[in-house]
Design an enzyme around this catalytic site. Structure first.
Site, PDB file in Angstrom:
ATOM      1  N   HIS A 262       0.691  -1.184  -0.012  1.00 57.79           N
ATOM      2  CA  HIS A 262      -0.010   0.070  -0.023  1.00 57.79           C
ATOM      3  C   HIS A 262       0.860   1.296   0.097  1.00 57.79           C
ATOM      4  O   HIS A 262       1.645   1.348  -1.007  1.00 57.79           O
ATOM      5  CB  HIS A 262      -0.947  -0.053   1.145  1.00 57.79           C
ATOM      6  CG  HIS A 262      -2.024   1.040   1.195  1.00 57.79           C
ATOM      7  ND1 HIS A 262      -2.586   1.622   0.165  1.00 57.79           N
ATOM      8  CD2 HIS A 262      -2.936   1.379   2.315  1.00 57.79           C
ATOM      9  CE1 HIS A 262      -3.392   2.410   0.539  1.00 57.79           C
ATOM     10  NE2 HIS A 262      -3.584   2.306   1.970  1.00 57.79           N
ATOM     11  N   HIS A 301      -2.693  -2.156  -9.603  1.00 56.96           N
ATOM     12  CA  HIS A 301      -3.611  -1.679  -8.612  1.00 56.96           C
ATOM     13  C   HIS A 301      -4.875  -2.461  -8.660  1.00 56.96           C
ATOM     14  O   HIS A 301      -5.335  -2.993  -9.659  1.00 56.96           O
ATOM     15  CB  HIS A 301      -4.080  -0.217  -9.143  1.00 56.96           C
ATOM     16  CG  HIS A 301      -4.692   0.673  -8.112  1.00 56.96           C
ATOM     17  ND1 HIS A 301      -5.848   0.527  -7.701  1.00 56.96           N
ATOM     18  CD2 HIS A 301      -4.071   1.345  -7.081  1.00 56.96           C
ATOM     19  CE1 HIS A 301      -6.119   1.207  -6.672  1.00 56.96           C
ATOM     20  NE2 HIS A 301      -5.104   1.865  -6.374  1.00 56.96           N
ATOM     21  N   ASP A 357       2.392   5.493  -6.929  1.00 56.80           N
ATOM     22  CA  ASP A 357       3.791   5.493  -6.167  1.00 56.80           C
ATOM     23  C   ASP A 357       5.014   5.420  -7.197  1.00 56.80           C
ATOM     24  O   ASP A 357       5.957   5.451  -6.533  1.00 56.80           O
ATOM     25  CB  ASP A 357       3.847   4.271  -5.232  1.00 56.80           C
ATOM     26  CG  ASP A 357       2.893   4.434  -4.040  1.00 56.80           C
ATOM     27  OD1 ASP A 357       3.093   5.486  -3.611  1.00 56.80           O
ATOM     28  OD2 ASP A 357       2.336   3.717  -3.665  1.00 56.80           O
TER      29      ASP A 357
END
Ligand code: ACO
Length: 421
Positions: A262, A301, A357
């Site tokens: 995460h 994702h 990210d």
């Protein structure tokens, strides 16, 4: 065609028709019809845990909107505190509401001195700042015992303001602790991102914040502000559903965010790029990803099966930052990985694209943040989202989160005393 589904229980031949509303069906109808038969849904991948009017995410089309406003417009035109207001209150503020909100948040940034003396100073000098932040947020609950009055909307809003205000203070203090540097007090004359950067880096006289870096920080906070029922928001909701206070619920969210699947992924991306090391080694690394030996951090994702719209904005922002700081040497590796992945059937077939990210770590690093701080930055940004969802859950009047299981262990058996085993 009716907007409904029909379920038939083949054991009895009976059926039930359940309407499809907002793209889902009411599990209570299922429960009434099939008592004792549970959905097995690991990772809750097929379960809508709630209705929510905060964030709309269309993963197939790469769409993200807060309260109806496209993320691209908010990142371009809004400020983080304005977005925080929007998430929490549901509408963009008027000028008067905006000024009052900013004033309140600016004037709740200080933390009790015992934080520095007794809580943070108790940690090892090399403790991970996410460990300090998570513990610090949980500890805040003991400073504000009235926060337990979670049924009172006014008290709820006071804690929401406090938490949004104090996260940068706790985050910067966690960094200064790791550096053995004295903490810097919040400065009420600075904006939210600038105040955070000042508490991080000020060393003596004035700390000059380059406007491009201040703007990049603001954009990164906005992009991280909410993402509907993600792992950490779900953690906050699950803990909040037991009627724990908001500090404890947000501490649970911080704990969930910490993991590399995460919020810890941005740190993992930099570690991965460092491990690859050289441009010429990218190809062989990608082979290890395809063979299942490695996972490509910053890719994939649960919801986005398209380019993450946040990654697009961050990629552009990265170039603005590099104009000021000089190019991050890992950028070329990242670009080569993206190019290979977007043309390779392994990634195309699984619909794996860069997520938020993948590029954010490169910006953070060029702005001088050590990798251990990346997830902390994410936590500052996500705090209004966590709180908006917690508050919405309180307003909705939720049930305690308590899923079922399908038991697969042994049948009943008699205990055998130790001497006979
Ligand atoms: N690298 C290589 N293969 C991957 C990756 C990846 N990053 N992500 C998924 N896959 C593959 C899986 O091996 C699986 O392949 P298979 O069908 O052959 O078994 C398939 O794609 C589906 O993957 P799942 O793990 O089932 O997807 P899930 O939705 O459970 O996981 C997650 C999503 C955790 C984000 C995953 O993609 C991942 O680990 N990515 C890397 C970590 C990361 O970047 N996390 C940040 C997410 S964004 C955020 O939280 C802010």
């Amino acid at each position: 065609m009716p907007e409904s589904i029909t379920i038939t229980d083949n054991r009895s031949g009976t059926s039930i028709e359940i309407p499809i509303e907002n793209g889902g069906i009411d599990a209570a109808e299922w429960r009434r019809f099939l008592p004792g038969v549970w959905f097995c849904d690991p990772g809750l991948a097929t379960t809508a845990a709630t209705t929510s009017s905060i964030t709309e995410l269309d993963g197939d089309n790469g769409v993200l909107r807060y309260r109806g406003y496209p993320i691209e417009q908010l990142a371009e035109q809004s400020s983080f505190l304005e977005v925080a207001y929007l998430l929490v209150h549901g509408e963009l503020p008027t000028r008067a509401q905006h000024d009052e909100w900013v004033y309140e948040i600016t004037h709740h940034t200080f933390v009790h001195d015992n934080f520095r003396k007794r809580i943070y100073d108790a940690f090892h000098y090399d403790a991970h700042p996410m460990g300090l932040l998570t513990s610090g947020v949980a500890a805040l609950s003991t400073f504000y015992p009235e926060a337990k009055e979670i049924e009172n909307p006014k008290i709820r809003m006071e804690q929401i303001v406090r938490l949004i205000a104090k996260m940068p203070t706790l985050a910067a203090a966690a960094y200064r602790h790791s550096q053995g540097q004295p903490y810097v007090f919040p400065d009420n004359l600075l904006g939210y991102p600038e105040n955070f950067l000042n508490m991080m880096y000020r060393m003596g006289g004035e700390y000059e914040i380059h406007p491009v870096l201040g703007k990049a920080m603001e954009i990164l906070l906005i992009l991280h502000a909410d993402h509907e029922q993600n792992c950490s928001t779900t953690a906050a909701r699950v803990v909040g559903s037991s009627h724990a206070d908001p500090y404890t619920s947000v501490a649970a969210a911080c704990a969930a965010l910490y993991g590399p699947r995460h919020g810890g992924a941005n740190e993992a991306v930099i570690n991965m790029l460092d491990e690859i090391g050289d441009y010429s080694d990218v190809d062989s690394f990608m082979k290890t990803v395809k063979s299942g030996e490695n996972r490509l951090m910053g890719f994939g994702h649960r919801v986005y099966k398209n380019y993450d719209p946040r990654a697009k904005i961050i990629k552009k922002s990265a170039y603005d930052v590099f104009e000021v700081t000089g190019k991050n040497p890992r950028l070329d590796l990242a670009l080569k990985i993206e190019e290979i992945a977007t043309n390779d059937s392994y990634f195309i077939d699984r619909r794996l694209y860069p997520n938020v990210d993948f590029y954010s770590g490169l910006i953070y690093q060029s702005m001088g943040f050590p990798t251990e701080m990346f997830t902390v930055l994410f936590a500052i940004g996500r705090t209004p989202g966590w709180l908006a969802h917690w508050n919405e859950m309180m307003e909705q009047g939720s049930r305690i989160a308590r899923p079922r299981q399908l038991y697969t262990g042994p049948e009943m058996r008699d205990f055998v005393p130790l001497s006979e085993r």
